[in-house]
Enzyme design. Structure first.
Site, PDB file in Angstrom:
ATOM      1  CB  CYS A  84      -0.910   0.045   1.240  1.00 48.68           C
ATOM      2  SG  CYS A  84      -2.010  -1.349   1.412  1.00 48.68           S
ATOM      3  N   GLY A  94       1.765   0.107  -5.197  1.00 42.65           N
ATOM      4  CA  GLY A  94       0.571  -0.688  -5.445  1.00 42.65           C
ATOM      5  C   GLY A  94      -0.027  -0.352  -6.788  1.00 42.65           C
ATOM      6  CG  ASN A 120       1.690   1.051   3.940  1.00 42.01           C
ATOM      7  OD1 ASN A 120       1.669  -0.101   3.553  1.00 42.01           O
ATOM      8  ND2 ASN A 120       2.800   1.772   3.991  1.00 42.01           N
ATOM      9  CB  CYS A 126      10.035  -2.090   6.710  1.00 46.38           C
ATOM     10  SG  CYS A 126      10.246  -3.277   5.360  1.00 46.38           S
ATOM     11  CE1 TYR A 180      11.870  -4.474  -6.228  1.00 47.10           C
ATOM     12  CE2 TYR A 180      10.090  -4.861  -4.672  1.00 47.10           C
ATOM     13  CZ  TYR A 180      10.571  -4.840  -5.972  1.00 47.10           C
ATOM     14  OH  TYR A 180       9.742  -5.165  -7.007  1.00 47.10           O
ATOM     15  CB  CYS A 237       7.356  -9.513   5.544  1.00 49.10           C
ATOM     16  SG  CYS A 237       6.882  -7.924   6.280  1.00 49.10           S
ATOM     17  CB  CYS A 276      11.911  -4.662  11.192  1.00 50.01           C
ATOM     18  SG  CYS A 276      11.219  -6.341  11.124  1.00 50.01           S
ATOM     19  CB  CYS A 293      12.501 -10.574   5.631  1.00 46.23           C
ATOM     20  SG  CYS A 293      13.417  -9.039   5.407  1.00 46.23           S
TER      21      CYS A 293
END
Length: 594
Positions: free
Chosen positions: A100, A126, A200, A336, A342, A482, A533, A536
């Protein structure tokens, strides 16, 4: 593609109004008689927040008004001209997907048009659905649709969204007309008025909250976790409205960056961990803008002021300007890291850092720690470009465009009856033989998820005559799913969770393979490293995912599900515990750690 338009309404017998199918406007309380005004030029930037709510007021300075009335419109159901086409996503879109992007604008007479432009800037977050809710004369008007922002909105649609407040949303989702009801922003009426929300993130306790609300009589219109938030607001006993939001958020676990709109307020909120980004800016006329990334501010000529802090609620209205409220006592932020690897555009500033500078540094680290004799450095466009530039600069090797990306591939294609190998990749990426032929090539990409696309890219480059192909990945190996608003496969599908680096190299067919090490990543982030974080990459989750996770990308996503939740239990896997993850993932993680 043809876009479908819809006006979103929600229902709940616990406080939300009855579902509305043909009425497209939400009438609210009578407007106050004070003039429409905004806050001073300087926005306050609190460095810390106490555990109890504290308000910071900024007094209004001037007046803006809009006179255009809202005109009614009715969406027309259109047949999908692509229903017989073959979708090309799946293996050839082997990347995590940010689900989002959100926008909120307060105090501009062209709020919906600015919102539309800002959503264009966030389109990379998105591509499957978009929507805007605008407020004018105490009416919330919503337009949502399936497709790109340019598919959903045109001059006619935007003319139906006058007003000086608006929120917007773009989302990634599964394809299909059934998804339309899940396109945000959502609008709902409850006993004290109406509210619109764009979200989001992802709530890890969504099902528990939904079951609790349904047991108490709530009726859900969608399968999105965002609707839970509206129901919690509706049943809250707190006053005034923004304290209802605080009350609702105290029950949420997971990631959320949200913007709300009522008849007279715009509210922005970010979860206590700050997983997903949310920034605040201001236009020259004093209008307040919230957005997922600063690139949206740039397009509409808004000046970046600061981030919405983790655990913060910002309330904007005519009377008091901007008020800052601490949502909850919050732990150390866990933002994140994949935003810098990315998701975000290189020209954005995310979590206070330049995305371009981060990716350039990732490439430099790879060149230092995983050098190789080569003739040319190329990138997998577009997300690998900046890291490739960093690698080439550090290695002293020329960077060239060895792969050209087609920007005109839609979400479907018609494949010839005689199958073409690696068709999906070839549609999007074309090798430049003059750059590759006879060369030792370093290929820089941002990540490897399943490995399917990487193997096809390597084959494509070798077929173009490359002598050697060396893959360099500007992130650590992804070994865990994730649960905080990113669409990733389950851990058993992640190639780095099943194979060592050498086994992955053999699978994708390159001559050498190296990942950015997690230790080097943290070293580059220096003093900020503890605020990110890395779940992943490590499988250690700041907020434990104790419920559900999708088995495959695009399968059983909570977008456009039909029928009761119980009917899809076979499509979900139980949320892991840290002990489970350590047993199943850590041995492979140690093997892959560079």
């Amino acid at each position: 593609m043809a876009a479908s338009a819809n006006i979103s309404t929600l229902s709940s017998s616990s406080g939300l109004s009855k579902s509305i199918s043909k009425s497209h406007s939400f009438y609210l309380n009578q407007p106050e008689k004070n003039p429409f005004s905004l806050f001073p030029k300087t926005l306050q930037n609190p460095s810390s927040f106490p555990s109890k709510p504290v308000f910071h007021h900024q007094k209004p300075q001037f007046t803006i008004s809009s006179k255009n009335p809202i005109s009614e419109f009715f969406s027309k159901k259109k047949s999908d001209p692509e229903e017989n086409f073959v979708p090309y996503f799946s293996d050839d879109d082997d990347k995590p997907r940010e689900e989002c992007g959100v926008v909120g604008i307060f105090g501009d007479p062209e709020a919906s048009r600015l919102c539309y432009l800002a959503l264009h800037a966030l389109q990379h977050r998105g591509q499957e659905g978009a929507g805007i809710v605008a407020v004018n004369n105490n009416v919330l008007q919503s337009v949502t649709g399936v497709g790109l922002v340019s598919d959903v909105f045109n001059e006619s649609k935007l003319s139906q969204l006058p007003g000086d407040m608006a929120i917007g949303h773009v989302r990634y989702s599964t394809a299909g007309s059934s998804m339309l009801k899940n396109v945000q922003p959502f609008v709902a009426g409850y006993r004290f008025g109406s509210v619109g929300v764009a979200h989001n993130g992802n709530l890890v306790n969504y099902r528990a909250l939904r079951h609790m609300l349904e047991d108490n009589g709530s009726i859900f219109n969608t399968s999105s976790d965002t609707e839970v938030v509206l129901h919690l607001i509706a049943i809250s006993k707190a006053r005034p409205f923004f304290l209802r939001i605080v009350d609702a958020c105290e029950k949420l676990e997971g990631a959320y960056s949200m913007v709300f709109v009522t008849e007279d307020k715009l509210v922005a909120v970010r979860d206590p961990h700050g997983f997903r980004p949310l920034v605040m800016g201001r236009r020259s006329n004093g209008a307040v803008v919230f957005a997922s990334e600063t690139c949206a501010l740039d397009l509409i000529e808004a000046t970046y002021k600061r981030e919405v802090n983790p655990g913060e609620v910002l309330v904007v209205d005519k009377k008091d300007g901007v008020q800052s409220l601490c949502l909850l006592p919050h732990p150390e932020p866990k933002q994140c890291i994949f935003e810098h690897i990315y998701f975000a555009l290189p020209n954005s500033v995310v979590f206070g850092r330049s995305v371009y500078n981060s990716r350039h540094a990732f490439g430099e680290i790879l060149a230092t720690e995983a050098p190789v004799n080569c003739d040319v450095v190329i990138a997998v466009p577009d997300s690998g470009v900046v890291a490739a530039l960093g690698y080439a600069a550090k290695a002293g090797v020329p960077f060239q465009q060895g792969l050209i990306r087609s920007h005109y591939v839609g979400r479907t294609f018609i494949e010839p009856s005689q199958k073409i190998r690696d068709f999906g990749v070839k549609l999007k990426l074309s090798p430049v033989r003059g750059v590759l032929e006879g060369k030792r090539v370093v290929v820089v990409d941002d990540s490897i998820v399943r490995g399917t696309t990487s193997s096809k890219i390597v084959r494509l480059i070798k077929e173009a005559g490359a002598k050697e192909v060396h893959m360099r990945i500007a992130s650590p190996p992804i070994i865990a799913s994730c649960y905080y608003g990113v669409d990733t496969p389950s851990s058993e599908e992640l190639i780095s969770n099943r194979m060592s680096v050498e086994e992955i190299r053999e699978f994708i067919g390159c001559d050498s393979l190296a990942f950015l090490s997690i230790d080097s990543l943290k070293k580059m982030l220096a003093g900020d490293s503890q605020t990110f974080c890395y779940a992943c990459f490590s499988g250690k989750y700041p907020v434990m995912p104790r419920e559900i996770k999708v088995k495959k990308v695009g399968d059983f996503l909570d977008d456009g599900l039909n029928g009761p939740m119980d009917s899809i239990d076979g499509g979900w896997v139980k949320g892991p515990t840290n002990i489970d993850i350590e047993k199943e993932i850590d041995p492979m993680y140690k093997q892959n750690k560079i």
